[in-house]
Design a protein around this motif. Structure first.
Motif, PDB file in Angstrom:
ATOM      1  N   ALA A   1       1.945   8.618   8.257  1.00 32.44           N
ATOM      2  CA  ALA A   1       3.090   9.339   8.830  1.00 32.44           C
ATOM      3  C   ALA A   1       4.218   9.474   7.806  1.00 32.44           C
ATOM      4  O   ALA A   1       4.888  10.510   7.737  1.00 32.44           O
ATOM      5  CB  ALA A   1       3.590   8.619  10.082  1.00 32.44           C
ATOM      6  N   THR A   2       4.411   8.441   6.999  1.00 36.20           N
ATOM      7  CA  THR A   2       5.465   8.498   5.980  1.00 36.20           C
ATOM      8  C   THR A   2       5.168   9.603   4.972  1.00 36.20           C
ATOM      9  O   THR A   2       6.039  10.413   4.625  1.00 36.20           O
ATOM     10  CB  THR A   2       5.586   7.136   5.256  1.00 36.20           C
ATOM     11  OG1 THR A   2       5.832   6.126   6.219  1.00 36.20           O
ATOM     12  CG2 THR A   2       6.711   7.155   4.230  1.00 36.20           C
ATOM     13  N   ILE A   3       3.918   9.665   4.507  1.00 38.12           N
ATOM     14  CA  ILE A   3       3.557  10.662   3.501  1.00 38.12           C
ATOM     15  C   ILE A   3       3.450  12.049   4.142  1.00 38.12           C
ATOM     16  O   ILE A   3       3.765  13.066   3.521  1.00 38.12           O
ATOM     17  CB  ILE A   3       2.244  10.256   2.789  1.00 38.12           C
ATOM     18  CG1 ILE A   3       2.403   8.875   2.137  1.00 38.12           C
ATOM     19  CG2 ILE A   3       1.835  11.308   1.755  1.00 38.12           C
ATOM     20  CD1 ILE A   3       3.550   8.726   1.155  1.00 38.12           C
ATOM     21  N   GLY A   4       3.030  12.097   5.414  1.00 41.96           N
ATOM     22  CA  GLY A   4       2.929  13.375   6.125  1.00 41.96           C
ATOM     23  C   GLY A   4       4.277  14.061   6.296  1.00 41.96           C
ATOM     24  O   GLY A   4       4.338  15.279   6.503  1.00 41.96           O
ATOM     25  N   HIS A   5       5.342  13.280   6.237  1.00 38.31           N
ATOM     26  CA  HIS A   5       6.692  13.832   6.386  1.00 38.31           C
ATOM     27  C   HIS A   5       7.529  13.611   5.126  1.00 38.31           C
ATOM     28  O   HIS A   5       8.754  13.601   5.175  1.00 38.31           O
ATOM     29  CB  HIS A   5       7.397  13.183   7.587  1.00 38.31           C
ATOM     30  CG  HIS A   5       6.709  13.462   8.900  1.00 38.31           C
ATOM     31  ND1 HIS A   5       5.921  12.530   9.546  1.00 38.31           N
ATOM     32  CD2 HIS A   5       6.670  14.566   9.669  1.00 38.31           C
ATOM     33  CE1 HIS A   5       5.445  13.056  10.664  1.00 38.31           C
ATOM     34  NE2 HIS A   5       5.878  14.298  10.769  1.00 38.31           N
ATOM     35  N   HIS A   6       6.852  13.418   4.002  1.00 40.41           N
ATOM     36  CA  HIS A   6       7.526  13.027   2.754  1.00 40.41           C
ATOM     37  C   HIS A   6       8.087  14.251   2.024  1.00 40.41           C
ATOM     38  O   HIS A   6       7.526  15.345   2.117  1.00 40.41           O
ATOM     39  CB  HIS A   6       6.486  12.331   1.867  1.00 40.41           C
ATOM     40  CG  HIS A   6       7.047  11.398   0.845  1.00 40.41           C
ATOM     41  ND1 HIS A   6       7.498  11.820  -0.375  1.00 40.41           N
ATOM     42  CD2 HIS A   6       7.218  10.056   0.858  1.00 40.41           C
ATOM     43  CE1 HIS A   6       7.920  10.774  -1.077  1.00 40.41           C
ATOM     44  NE2 HIS A   6       7.759   9.688  -0.341  1.00 40.41           N
ATOM     45  N   ALA A   7       9.182  14.036   1.278  1.00 42.39           N
ATOM     46  CA  ALA A   7       9.729  15.123   0.457  1.00 42.39           C
ATOM     47  C   ALA A   7       8.693  15.612  -0.554  1.00 42.39           C
ATOM     48  O   ALA A   7       8.665  16.797  -0.895  1.00 42.39           O
ATOM     49  CB  ALA A   7      10.991  14.645  -0.265  1.00 42.39           C
ATOM     50  N   GLU A   8       7.845  14.693  -1.036  1.00 39.00           N
ATOM     51  CA  GLU A   8       6.787  15.062  -1.996  1.00 39.00           C
ATOM     52  C   GLU A   8       5.417  15.130  -1.311  1.00 39.00           C
ATOM     53  O   GLU A   8       4.407  14.762  -1.894  1.00 39.00           O
ATOM     54  CB  GLU A   8       6.712  14.029  -3.123  1.00 39.00           C
ATOM     55  CG  GLU A   8       7.773  14.182  -4.189  1.00 39.00           C
ATOM     56  CD  GLU A   8       7.494  13.247  -5.357  1.00 39.00           C
ATOM     57  OE1 GLU A   8       6.920  13.688  -6.372  1.00 39.00           O
ATOM     58  OE2 GLU A   8       7.850  12.066  -5.247  1.00 39.00           O
ATOM     59  N   ARG A   9       5.419  15.596  -0.055  1.00 38.34           N
ATOM     60  CA  ARG A   9       4.162  15.640   0.705  1.00 38.34           C
ATOM     61  C   ARG A   9       3.083  16.432  -0.035  1.00 38.34           C
ATOM     62  O   ARG A   9       3.307  17.566  -0.451  1.00 38.34           O
ATOM     63  CB  ARG A   9       4.426  16.329   2.050  1.00 38.34           C
ATOM     64  CG  ARG A   9       3.229  16.381   2.988  1.00 38.34           C
ATOM     65  CD  ARG A   9       3.548  17.336   4.147  1.00 38.34           C
ATOM     66  NE  ARG A   9       2.557  17.264   5.212  1.00 38.34           N
ATOM     67  CZ  ARG A   9       1.380  17.884   5.200  1.00 38.34           C
ATOM     68  NH1 ARG A   9       1.027  18.620   4.157  1.00 38.34           N
ATOM     69  NH2 ARG A   9       0.554  17.772   6.206  1.00 38.34           N
ATOM     70  N   PRO A  10       1.895  15.848  -0.205  1.00 41.20           N
ATOM     71  CA  PRO A  10       0.789  16.623  -0.784  1.00 41.20           C
ATOM     72  C   PRO A  10       0.484  17.847   0.089  1.00 41.20           C
ATOM     73  O   PRO A  10       0.722  17.827   1.299  1.00 41.20           O
ATOM     74  CB  PRO A  10      -0.382  15.631  -0.761  1.00 41.20           C
ATOM     75  CG  PRO A  10       0.262  14.275  -0.744  1.00 41.20           C
ATOM     76  CD  PRO A  10       1.519  14.448   0.057  1.00 41.20           C
TER      77      PRO A  10
ATOM     78  N   MET B   1       0.841  -1.206   0.000  1.00 40.51           N
ATOM     79  CA  MET B   1       0.000   0.000   0.000  1.00 40.51           C
ATOM     80  C   MET B   1       0.877   1.257   0.000  1.00 40.51           C
ATOM     81  O   MET B   1       0.643   2.195  -0.768  1.00 40.51           O
ATOM     82  CB  MET B   1      -0.951  -0.015   1.199  1.00 40.51           C
ATOM     83  CG  MET B   1      -1.960   1.113   1.200  1.00 40.51           C
ATOM     84  SD  MET B   1      -3.243   0.936   2.478  1.00 40.51           S
ATOM     85  CE  MET B   1      -4.427  -0.113   1.629  1.00 40.51           C
ATOM     86  N   LEU B   2       1.910   1.248   0.831  1.00 42.52           N
ATOM     87  CA  LEU B   2       2.834   2.387   0.853  1.00 42.52           C
ATOM     88  C   LEU B   2       3.483   2.572  -0.519  1.00 42.52           C
ATOM     89  O   LEU B   2       3.580   3.701  -1.021  1.00 42.52           O
ATOM     90  CB  LEU B   2       3.906   2.196   1.935  1.00 42.52           C
ATOM     91  CG  LEU B   2       5.003   3.258   1.966  1.00 42.52           C
ATOM     92  CD1 LEU B   2       4.421   4.655   2.189  1.00 42.52           C
ATOM     93  CD2 LEU B   2       6.040   2.938   3.053  1.00 42.52           C
ATOM     94  N   GLY B   3       3.910   1.470  -1.131  1.00 49.28           N
ATOM     95  CA  GLY B   3       4.542   1.547  -2.451  1.00 49.28           C
ATOM     96  C   GLY B   3       3.605   2.152  -3.488  1.00 49.28           C
ATOM     97  O   GLY B   3       4.006   3.002  -4.294  1.00 49.28           O
TER      98      GLY B   3
END
Ligand code: C5P
Length: 223
Positions: free
Chosen positions: A129-138, A77-79
């Motif tokens: 949490a991964t996407i919330g702190h992602h370089a490409e965060r929405p 799902m993360l991928g």
């Protein structure tokens, strides 16, 4: 308001449970019908967004008019979510299993007559949490908090910890019938405060969220 306030916007939605295999016939899972997640994907589509729905195993049909990625595990799902970036908004509705079995058995684990096997568990990635702190965060990251106790306190701590802009908190105590049911009573928690929504059909809650997202993002190009 305009009929398609999210025209030109892209959205990612996770929905359903994840299944974490123990062996070829057994798995660990959370309870989730996918109804709320799928309804949110449909509401965002209806508001004009280009939607990628990343769904764990559910018995719902694929909604029309969007890209649907089918996954089984949290890792997958993360991928799939990362592959769908960049996006203007991401809504994490999936009930992701917190743990997977550390070593999946490629063969069915046999009953030996000498008691139950011990399963060693490993922690799954936290997708929100991964996407919330992602370089490409929405620009807008939204999560859910299904709780039976200390609803607001838990939602507020999730906001900060997971890097979300909003947490939709709902009480999933068995008496409420939210799990698998048609309705949801949501408290929308942001850094600014709490918005209490009335009990709504999951489709109506989804529409209300799409309108909230549209208001928050503003018209494309007008920012
Ligand atoms: O910590 P908790 O599971 O209560 O957080 C719920 C929120 O976090 C939901 O939005 C859920 O989709 C998301 N989540 C996630 N990945 C995990 C666990 C939760 O995206 N491994």
């Amino acid at each position: 308001p305009p009929a398609r306030p999210l025209a030109g916007r892209s959205a990612i939605v996770t929905s359903g449970p994840t299944h974490e295999p123990i062996d070829p016939v057994r798995y660990i899972a959370n309870r989730s019908s996918g109804r709320q997640g799928h309804a949110i994907a449909e509401a965002l589509r209806d508001a004009g967004a280009s939607v990628t729905l990343v769904s764990g195993p559910v018995s719902l049909p694929d909604p029309d008019g969007m890209v649907v990625r089918h996954v089984e595990t949290a890792g997958q799902m993360l991928g799939a979510v990362e592959a769908a970036l960049p996006a203007d908004v991401a809504v994490f509705v999936a009930a992701v299993a917190d743990w997977r079995v550390a070593t999946e058995s490629s063969r069915k684990i046999k009953k030996t007559g000498e008691g139950a096997p011990a399963l060693a568990l490993a922690e799954n990635p936290d997708i929100l949490a991964t996407i919330g702190h992602h370089a490409e965060r929405p620009g807008l990251v939204i999560g859910f908090a299904a709780e039976t106790d200390d609803l607001l306190e838990n939602a507020r701590s999730k906001l900060a910890r997971k890097g979300a802009d909003a947490i939709l908190a709902n009480d999933v105590s068995p008496a409420g019938g939210v799990m698998g049911g048609a309705d949801n009573t949501i408290r929308l928690v942001t850094a600014e405060g709490v918005e209490d929504w009335p009990t709504l059909a999951k489709s109506a809650a989804a529409k209300r969220l799409a309108a909230w997202i549209a208001a928050r993002l503003g018209r494309k190009g007008s920012a």
